[in-house]
Design a protein around this motif. Structure first.
Motif, PDB file in Angstrom:
ATOM      1  N   MET A 166       0.823  -1.213   0.000  1.00  0.00           N
ATOM      2  CA  MET A 166       0.000   0.000   0.000  1.00  0.00           C
ATOM      3  C   MET A 166       0.853   1.257   0.000  1.00  0.00           C
ATOM      4  O   MET A 166       0.451   2.294  -0.557  1.00  0.00           O
ATOM      5  N   GLY A 167       2.021   1.164   0.610  1.00  0.00           N
ATOM      6  CA  GLY A 167       2.906   2.321   0.708  1.00  0.00           C
ATOM      7  C   GLY A 167       3.208   2.902  -0.659  1.00  0.00           C
ATOM      8  O   GLY A 167       3.365   4.113  -0.816  1.00  0.00           O
ATOM      9  N   GLU A 168       3.289   2.026  -1.647  1.00  0.00           N
ATOM     10  CA  GLU A 168       3.550   2.484  -3.014  1.00  0.00           C
ATOM     11  C   GLU A 168       2.450   3.426  -3.487  1.00  0.00           C
ATOM     12  O   GLU A 168       2.691   4.389  -4.200  1.00  0.00           O
ATOM     13  N   LEU A 169       1.215   3.131  -3.115  1.00  0.00           N
ATOM     14  CA  LEU A 169       0.071   3.957  -3.507  1.00  0.00           C
ATOM     15  C   LEU A 169      -0.010   5.228  -2.682  1.00  0.00           C
ATOM     16  O   LEU A 169      -0.374   6.293  -3.181  1.00  0.00           O
ATOM     17  N   ILE A 170       0.296   5.077  -1.386  1.00  0.00           N
ATOM     18  CA  ILE A 170       0.059   6.188  -0.464  1.00  0.00           C
ATOM     19  C   ILE A 170       1.191   7.202  -0.487  1.00  0.00           C
ATOM     20  O   ILE A 170       0.969   8.410  -0.438  1.00  0.00           O
ATOM     21  N   GLY A 171       2.398   6.691  -0.551  1.00  0.00           N
ATOM     22  CA  GLY A 171       3.534   7.601  -0.569  1.00  0.00           C
ATOM     23  C   GLY A 171       3.902   8.071   0.809  1.00  0.00           C
ATOM     24  O   GLY A 171       4.303   7.270   1.645  1.00  0.00           O
ATOM     25  N   ASN A 172       3.715   9.381   1.072  1.00  0.00           N
ATOM     26  CA  ASN A 172       4.152   9.938   2.351  1.00  0.00           C
ATOM     27  C   ASN A 172       2.986  10.306   3.257  1.00  0.00           C
ATOM     28  O   ASN A 172       1.864  10.496   2.819  1.00  0.00           O
TER      29      ASN A 172
ATOM     30  N   ASP B 295       4.988  18.285  11.899  1.00  0.00           N
ATOM     31  CA  ASP B 295       5.480  19.119  10.811  1.00  0.00           C
ATOM     32  C   ASP B 295       6.417  18.351   9.879  1.00  0.00           C
ATOM     33  O   ASP B 295       7.033  18.916   9.002  1.00  0.00           O
ATOM     34  N   LYS B 296       6.508  17.014  10.137  1.00  0.00           N
ATOM     35  CA  LYS B 296       7.414  16.224   9.298  1.00  0.00           C
ATOM     36  C   LYS B 296       6.638  15.437   8.240  1.00  0.00           C
ATOM     37  O   LYS B 296       5.485  15.065   8.460  1.00  0.00           O
ATOM     38  N   THR B 297       7.302  15.191   7.145  1.00  0.00           N
ATOM     39  CA  THR B 297       6.730  14.312   6.130  1.00  0.00           C
ATOM     40  C   THR B 297       7.565  13.042   6.108  1.00  0.00           C
ATOM     41  O   THR B 297       8.787  13.099   5.969  1.00  0.00           O
TER      42      THR B 297
ATOM     43  N   PHE C  11       6.280   5.172   8.772  1.00  0.00           N
ATOM     44  CA  PHE C  11       5.202   5.598   9.663  1.00  0.00           C
ATOM     45  C   PHE C  11       4.543   4.419  10.385  1.00  0.00           C
ATOM     46  O   PHE C  11       4.300   4.474  11.594  1.00  0.00           O
ATOM     47  N   ILE C  12       4.267   3.354   9.662  1.00  0.00           N
ATOM     48  CA  ILE C  12       3.524   2.264  10.302  1.00  0.00           C
ATOM     49  C   ILE C  12       4.404   1.336  11.159  1.00  0.00           C
ATOM     50  O   ILE C  12       3.903   0.616  12.013  1.00  0.00           O
ATOM     51  N   ALA C  13       5.720   1.358  10.947  1.00  0.00           N
ATOM     52  CA  ALA C  13       6.588   0.419  11.674  1.00  0.00           C
ATOM     53  C   ALA C  13       6.367   0.441  13.194  1.00  0.00           C
ATOM     54  O   ALA C  13       6.100  -0.608  13.796  1.00  0.00           O
TER      55      ALA C  13
END
Ligand SMILES: Nc1ncnc2c1ncn2[C@@H]1O[C@H](COP(=O)(O)OP(=O)(O)OP(=O)(O)O)[C@@H](O)[C@H]1O
Ligand SMILES: [Mg+2]
Lengths: 273, 308
Positions: free
Chosen positions: A61-67, A72-74, A80-82
């Motif tokens: 899914m990360g491929e679809l979602i990206g960041n 204030d961080k991207t 993020f999910i780890a």
């Protein structure tokens, strides 16, 4: 001190000596002996599960979602999910040991009854069993870090703190899980635990920030222990320490104390009243 | 009687409105083997749990080694070895592991326990099963292991709640033999049973309990002397004729009990009475002369048999 009587007499004037004999480690010793001859399957699945989620959601899914924006961080979605997955597996592991295993010992094998016929007190049993349950959290956390660090998913050194954090939240869940289990009498009631847990973990923000919810739902989730657990691990993972972190710690302290209190009380009422 | 190890006065346990133990008094002396004999629901296990400091009395007093279990539960439990009515061995562990960890619950040292285990395995005749998981043991072996486990802390008092219920005769005799040995070693035994032969075999002194109350107290011999005659003649005429003949028989003995399947006649000389019955041409289908037992004492005291 050599004999049973001298050992017990030495504590006779302590406060709470009826509840605690200072030997929770004897219960841990028992679990360790039992582990030698038990199957490793549930332990192994616990290791593998968060990693599988990480692969499926992060790299899929990360491929679809990206960041994702966090404060204030991207950050990359997989990163993020780890920590959320780590927290979830620590909590799940603690719950497994403190619910089904405890239920069996309580109702089928009458194990606690045997323990409490010795000078041990209910707090020895509660502490011993709960501490055992959080060992699982500890081992999952270490394994998860060992796998995610080489993949470049660990943002900084502070992430090492995820290990004590995972143990801490496992402690909370184990105390709470054992307390609830000690009040349950049937398998049906036990089945309810699973039904409640699955959505709790799915919706508590391990896979996405809960800011996507309407306000009322966001508020509701913020009352749940799973959310506090995930947030706590995420805070240390990214090194975002603030008043929120303290609140999560406080939440789990209360959970641990309440869990221990009710477990001890219930064991006493069941086997010593 | 020498110093009392256990002493209860007006001991009462209520569960809600139900009185399980109803104001009982008893003393157990050091080195004695003391029995609680009674039918199902008499309150034996409840009394045992109160002595073992794992159940709280509702009222009355009890001291074990001079201490109140309400204040000194752990200290009292350190003196006791408990064999509960239902085995609660650790089924995830082997025979030796069970003994080992139980010793650890008492806080005993590993070296001490390891030596003790060898002694206990020999005592319980479980040397060959030492590394076997508990589930693979027979009922008699489990019972012996539970007793061995209770002995790991070298208790002054061994509490045995129906030690041989559910065992075959051979397994019972092995167990009795082990318990005799303990008695010889000076361990105080508190035993519950609903087997009169067990009570006669094992107990120096006993109380007969029924519905939470103590009906009588004494040595097995004393009880039989006080509440029964020397001999009993058991006769059967078949269930319809029993009723018809009963009045005739009643006149022939000091006391008689009509059970559903047989008639018990209490006399000093059973053979003589049987002669007399046969002379009257009453011809029972079966007859048996035996010595009076605690069963007869119980029947006399409660009007019921011990095992329903
Ligand atoms: N925890 C409990 N709650 C309610 N009632 C109880 C409880 N424990 C025992 N009782 C009741 O108290 C009575 C005495 O029980 P107890 O187990 O002491 O009998 P017992 O003499 O040991 O009988 P048995 O020979 O069947 O073992 C029974 O009627 C039982 O139903
Ligand atoms: Mg009983």
């Amino acid at each position: 001190m050599s004999n049973a009587v001298a050992i017990a007499d030495a504590r006779a004037n302590r406060v709470g000596h009826q509840l605690y004999a200072g030997r929770a480690r004897a219960i841990l010793e028992r679990s360790l002996i039992a582990l030698r001859s038990s199957t490793w399957v549930p332990v192994a699945t616990g290791f593998v599960e968060p990693v599988l989620y990480l692969l499926a959601f992060g790299y899929g899914m990360g491929e679809l979602i990206g960041n994702v924006t966090l404060g204030d961080k991207t950050i990359d979605y997989t990163v993020f999910i780890a920590p959320g997955l780590l927290a979830t597996s620590a909590m799940n592991g603690a719950i497994y040991d403190s619910t089904w295993n405890v239920f069996f010992k309580l109702n089928e094998s009458k194990l606690y009854q045997g323990m409490l016929a010795t000078p041990l007190g209910p707090l020895d049993v509660a502490l011993g069993e709960i501490i055992w349950a959080l060992f699982r959290g500890l081992s999952y956390a270490i394994a998860f870090l060992a796998i995610t660090a080489p993949l470049g998913l660990v943002p900084g050194v502070s992430a090492v703190l995820a290990i004590p954090a995972a143990v801490f939240i496992a402690f909370g869940f184990a105390s709470f899980g054992m307390a609830i289990t000690s009040y349950f009498k049937t398998y049906q009631q036990m089945g309810m635990i699973n039904i409640v847990l699955l959505p709790l973990f799915l919706f508590s923000g391990s896979l996405y920030p809960i800011s996507v919810y309407p306000d009322w739902l966001e508020f509701l989730i913020q009352l749940m222990p799973s959310w506090h657990g995930i947030e706590l691990v995420r805070d240390v993972w990214f090194g975002n320490f603030d008043s929120g972190t303290l609140l999560h710690i406080f939440y789990f302290l209360v959970m641990i104390i309440c869990g221990l209190y009710f477990t001890t009380r219930r064991l006493r009422d069941l086997f010593m009243r | 009687m020498s110093e009392a190890l256990i002493s209860a006065r007006g001991l009462t346990k209520r569960y809600g409105d139900f009185t399980a133990v109803d104001a009982i008094d008893f003393d157990v002396a050091k080195g004695e083997s003391f029995g609680l004999l009674g039918p199902n629901g008499a309150g034996k296990s409840t009394t045992m749990r109160i002595i073992a400091a794992t159940s709280q009395r509702t009222s009355g007093t009890i001291t074990i080694l001079g201490r109140d279990p309400e204040e000194h539960g752990p200290q009292i439990r350190a003196h006791l070895g408990v064999v509960p009515q239902q085995d609660n061995l650790d089924t995830e562990l082997t025979v030796t592991e069970n003994l080992f960890i139980y010793g650890r619950y008492f806080g005993l040292g590993k070296r001490f326990i390891r030596t003790k285990i060898e002694e206990l395995l020999e005592f319980a005749q479980l040397e060959e099963k030492r590394d076997v998981k508990v589930d693979a043991l027979s009922g008699g072996m489990k019972r012996r292991l539970t007793i061995a486990r209770a002995l790991v802390s070298e208790p002054d008092i061994l509490m045995l709640d129906e030690p041989t219920t559910g065992l075959d005769p051979q397994a019972r005799h092995i167990l009795w033999d082990r318990l005799f040995r303990l008695k010889e070693l000076g361990v105080t035994l508190v035993i519950t049973t609903h087997f009169m032969d067990e009570a006669e075999q094992l107990c120096d002194r006993l109380v007969v309990m029924d519905k939470g109350k103590i009906m009588a107290e004494g040595s097995p011999l004393e009880l039989i002397k006080t509440y029964s005659t020397k001999e009993v003649l058991e006769v059967r005429f078949g269930s319809d004729r029993n009723k018809e003949i009963a009045p005739t028989l009643r006149a022939m003995c000091s006391r008689m009990e009509e059970l559903p399947d047989r008639i018990l006649m209490y006399v000093e000389d059973g053979e003589a009475l049987l002669e007399e019955i046969l002379n009257k041409k009453l011809h029972p289908t079966t007859s048996l002369v035996r010595r009076s037992s605690l069963e007869d004492v119980f029947l006399r005291l409660t009007g019921r048999t011990l095992i329903e």
